[in-house]
Design a protein around this motif. Structure first.
Motif, short mmCIF file in Angstrom:
data_model
loop_
_atom_site.label_atom_id
_atom_site.label_comp_id
_atom_site.label_asym_id
_atom_site.label_seq_id
_atom_site.Cartn_x
_atom_site.Cartn_y
_atom_site.Cartn_z
N TYR B 139 60.57 52.73 8.04
CA TYR B 139 60.56 51.28 7.84
C TYR B 139 59.21 50.67 8.24
O TYR B 139 58.83 49.60 7.75
CB TYR B 139 61.73 50.64 8.59
CG TYR B 139 63.03 50.70 7.79
CD1 TYR B 139 63.24 51.73 6.87
CD2 TYR B 139 64.02 49.73 7.92
CE1 TYR B 139 64.40 51.81 6.12
CE2 TYR B 139 65.19 49.80 7.16
CZ TYR B 139 65.37 50.84 6.27
OH TYR B 139 66.52 50.91 5.50
N THR B 140 58.52 51.34 9.16
CA THR B 140 57.17 50.88 9.51
C THR B 140 56.25 51.09 8.31
O THR B 140 55.42 50.24 7.98
CB THR B 140 56.64 51.67 10.74
OG1 THR B 140 57.59 51.53 11.78
CG2 THR B 140 55.31 51.13 11.21
N GLU B 141 56.43 52.21 7.64
CA GLU B 141 55.62 52.48 6.43
C GLU B 141 55.96 51.51 5.31
O GLU B 141 55.10 51.13 4.53
CB GLU B 141 55.81 53.93 5.98
CG GLU B 141 55.09 54.90 6.89
CD GLU B 141 55.49 56.35 6.65
OE1 GLU B 141 56.23 56.62 5.69
OE2 GLU B 141 55.05 57.20 7.44
N TYR B 142 57.21 51.10 5.23
CA TYR B 142 57.59 50.10 4.23
C TYR B 142 57.01 48.72 4.56
O TYR B 142 56.94 47.85 3.72
CB TYR B 142 59.11 49.95 4.16
CG TYR B 142 59.80 50.96 3.28
CD1 TYR B 142 59.47 51.09 1.93
CD2 TYR B 142 60.83 51.76 3.77
CE1 TYR B 142 60.12 52.00 1.12
CE2 TYR B 142 61.50 52.68 2.96
CZ TYR B 142 61.13 52.79 1.64
OH TYR B 142 61.77 53.69 0.83
N GLY B 143 56.66 48.53 5.84
CA GLY B 143 56.15 47.24 6.27
C GLY B 143 57.23 46.30 6.78
O GLY B 143 56.97 45.14 7.08
N ILE B 144 58.45 46.81 6.89
CA ILE B 144 59.56 45.98 7.36
C ILE B 144 59.48 45.83 8.88
O ILE B 144 59.83 44.81 9.45
CB ILE B 144 60.91 46.64 6.98
CG1 ILE B 144 61.03 46.74 5.46
CG2 ILE B 144 62.09 45.89 7.56
CD1 ILE B 144 62.20 47.60 5.01
#
Lengths: 316, 408
Positions: B139-144
């Protein structure tokens, strides 16, 4: 994470979000949400799943969310990158009313305009950068949004200038023409005269109108009048990769095709707008002898006329 | 035998079936012989589920054919975007999605251990910290989610940034989600903000192209980084799959024929090679290639003498001329057509009602389909490539024969 295909964008997550954010809900209410926002069989798959989720509780015939908050997913990196990319599109200014450019400052665009070349786009597309074009577009858009009449000074293709009052109803954009058109209801003395299609690029001025119109606007029946009475029927031959080329090229039209294994030919009915008849005709001509027009009778006559004329020119 | 699921793990198979049903629409179950009948039934059922009434079927001589029938100018939203919203997930995925978002909405920032404790308080089983760490990383990679390090601890917080914060109009999302590359991303935003298109319709819109967007994204990322890729190329024409190691330079789009290509450094005698995006089944990114900038410049110079995709030949361009009859009083739109469709060609008036279009291109053959759109008014063709010119005359004779000698 730069993938387009992820469950976080999926239909099921969206439906579950809707359910927890609107809880408590009855089974029927949940069914309605799933039927509206899910796929055709989602109810069958998703409803039993809900009872196994630890953040949803079923009691007294209702489904309750056990979450403390309403769920609102933040915007993802790929979405921000896409916004940055579209913000660099020359058409973006048409919509940029309250937009704060600095918000996208440090974001890498998902793509750059220079990474694409649209090599057969018509060269006389709309001038999206033009100050007056942008001003006219925004006024038309506002009038469409609020269903209010506007006075439009318009130059028709023959150069004649007209002044009329219209309520814009729908935009139409063509990537091939690179042009915006819009359908509008022409209003005079409070009455609906007709529906017309105007080219955004031919507008000379847009002003507020003192016309009023209280009736309903329904563009669909007007557009349906332009549906062809009979489809054009063509037989496409397995020559010069014509079937594949034809099928892709005509994929923007509603069509119905049959393939004959014995003759290796494909027979297709193409349904088109009457106003696009010449466009369909010249598109079909471009396939040369790799296809044959079988009907409609009227269309076939037009087609034959052009070929006959050309044949006579060759024969001298 | 696995149970039928409405959702899918892999996009490529549904992509193939959707394209077949939509673009061709004449194949029956027996024609899909590369996979099992059961696979066909499952994919057909999924497509019916996703697209509803747009999926039709009819019985013909060869059996039941399923097809997707849609006039792209009459639909507010590209229906193929639904395929992108069908990714399957595990129970852990969905539980962690909602619990993490909820917990981080209530708490400004938390460590992994704190998040793990709060999640495990709410479930009847126990999640391993590693499982939660992986999801937080994803989710960090998704930017969330944002991850920050303070002293020795990692803190996770919700990246409270929403579409509404950008001040971009909903109209812009509706419009660009249908006309811009990767428009499906716009449709994700629209889903989230419940924004529906009522203002726009689109003509000449090749909606099926979105099915290649995954492939195109990998290629665009390689172009950005000037990296080589291996593409798995599969042509329907010869039913053969080939792997090519290429340096992609640009995405080349035909808005008239609906074909999209990637142009890459050429193979063999060709300076540039052109690959259809819909023929590419997979992309593997390789190392950076320092020749990118120079090749891109050379490619740009080739555009001047290309009418379509012939960017490959060395040497002098071929001269071509087409003389047309145009009734000046009533047919000035033909002159406009020559100007706007002629792609750099010159248009001049020779005498009353007679106009000449001329151009210098690498391959006159590329003009043949366009020339035929003027059938009925071509007075003369001339130029360096006699073969192409003769083909036009032969084609007209064949067409005249096909339609009864043109005598009706």
């Amino acid at each position: 994470m730069n993938s387009l295909f992820s469950e976080i964008f999926g239909c099921y997550y969206k439906v579950i979000t809707e359910i927890v954010n609107n809880s408590p809900l009855s089974v029927d209410e949940i069914r309605n949400i799933i039927n509206e926002k899910g796929f055709a069989e989602s109810c069958f798959h998703l409803l039993p799943k809900l009872e196994t989720l630890p953040f949803i509780e079923k009691r007294d015939g209702k489904y309750y969310s056990r979450l403390e908050n309403k769920i609102k997913m933040p915007i993802t990196n790929i979405e921000k990158s896409w916004l940055k990319a579209i913000s660099q599109d020359p058409r973006f200014e048409l919509f940029a009313v309250d937009y704060d450019k600095s918000k996208l400052d440090n974001i890498e665009p998902l793509y750059e305009q220079a990474q694409f070349k649209y090599y057969d786009k018509y060269s006389d597309g709309d001038d999206f950068d033009n100050y007056y074009y942008q001003k006219h577009f925004r006024k038309i858009n506002a009038a469409l949004e609020n269903t209010t009449p506007v006075k439009i000074v318009y130059q028709n293709p023959k150069g004649r200038i007209t002044v009329n009052h219209y309520i814009p109803v729908k935009f139409e954009f063509s990537p091939k023409d690179d042009k915006f058109r819009f359908f509008a209801a022409r209003i005079r003395n409070g009455k609906l005269i007709d529906y017309v299609c105007l080219n955004m690029g031919r507008i000379l001025d847009v002003r507020n109108s003192n016309e009023t119109y209280k009736g309903k606007l329904n563009l669909e029946p007007h557009l349906e009048k332009f549906d062809c009475e009979e489809p054009v029927v063509v037989e496409v031959y397995d020559d010069r990769n014509a079937i594949e080329r034809f099928m892709v090229e005509f994929s923007t039209y509603r069509k119905n095709s049959e393939f004959d294994d014995n003759t290796q030919t494909c027979t297709t009915k193409i349904y088109y707008r009457k106003t696009d008849e010449i466009e369909v005709l010249i598109k079909l001509l471009s396939f040369g002898p790799t296809l044959k027009v079988l009907g409609s009778e009227r269309f076939l006559k037009l087609f034959k006329y052009r070929i006959k004329k050309q044949y006579e020119m060759i024969k001298g | 035998m696995s149970e039928y699921s409405e959702l899918i793990k892999n996009f490529s198979r549904i992509r193939d079936y959707m394209r077949e049903f939509f673009v061709f629409g004449f194949k029956t179950r027996n024609d899909f012989n590369q996979k099992s009948k059961r696979t066909y039934d499952n994919e057909r059922r999924r497509i019916e589920n996703y697209l509803g009434d747009l999926t039709k079927w009819e019985y013909g001589d060869g059996g039941k054919k399923v097809f997707i029938s849609v006039d792209s100018s009459k639909i507010p939203v590209n229906p193929f975007y639904k395929a992108y919203k069908s990714k399957s997930f595990t129970d852990n995925d969905v539980i962690l999605h909602f619990l993490i978002l909820d917990i981080l909405t209530s708490n400004d920032r938390l460590t992994l251990d704190e998040i793990t404790d709060l999640i495990n308080d709410r479930v009847e089983f126990l999640f391993e910290p590693q499982t939660i760490r992986n999801k937080l990383k994803e989710y960090t990679e998704y930017g969330i989610i944002t991850a920050t390090k303070e002293k020795k601890a990692h803190y996770y917080s919700l990246n409270k940034c929403y579409f509404e914060d950008f001040g971009i109009s909903n109209d812009a999302i509706n419009f660009f989600s249908e006309v811009a590359p990767f428009g499906v991303v716009g449709s994700y935003i629209n889903d989230r903000i419940d924004n529906k298109n009522k203002k726009f319709q689109y003509k000449h819109n090749f909606i099926v192209n979105t099915l290649e967007d995954n492939i195109m994204l990998d290629i665009i990322n390689a172009i950005k980084q000037q990296k080589r890729v291996i593409i798995e190329n599969y042509s329907n024409r010869d039913n053969v799959a080939n792997n090519f190691n290429i340096l992609p330079l640009i995405i080349y789009v035909s808005v008239q024929t609906g074909r999209r290509y990637v142009i890459a450094q050429g193979r063999g005698k060709y300076r540039f090679s052109v690959y259809r995006l819909d023929y590419i089944k997979g992309v593997k990114t390789l190392e950076k290639d320092d020749n990118f900038t120079q090749l891109k410049q050379t490619l740009e110079s080739c555009f001047e003498t290309s009418f379509s995709t012939a960017l490959v030949r060395e040497g002098k361009p071929e001269h071509f001329e087409m003389t047309l009859f145009v009734n000046e009083q009533t047919e000035d739109y033909i002159i406009k057509r020559l100007e706007r469709e002629g792609r750099g060609g010159r248009v001049e008036k020779l005498r009353r009602n007679i106009y000449k279009y001329s151009n210098d291109v690498f391959d006159t053959n590329e003009l043949t389909t366009w020339i035929k759109t003027f059938i009925g008014r071509v007075v003369e063709l001339s130029g360096d490539n006699k073969k192409v010119i003769n083909l036009f005359y032969d084609d007209v004779k064949k067409m005249a024969e096909m339609y009864g000698g043109g005598d009706e």
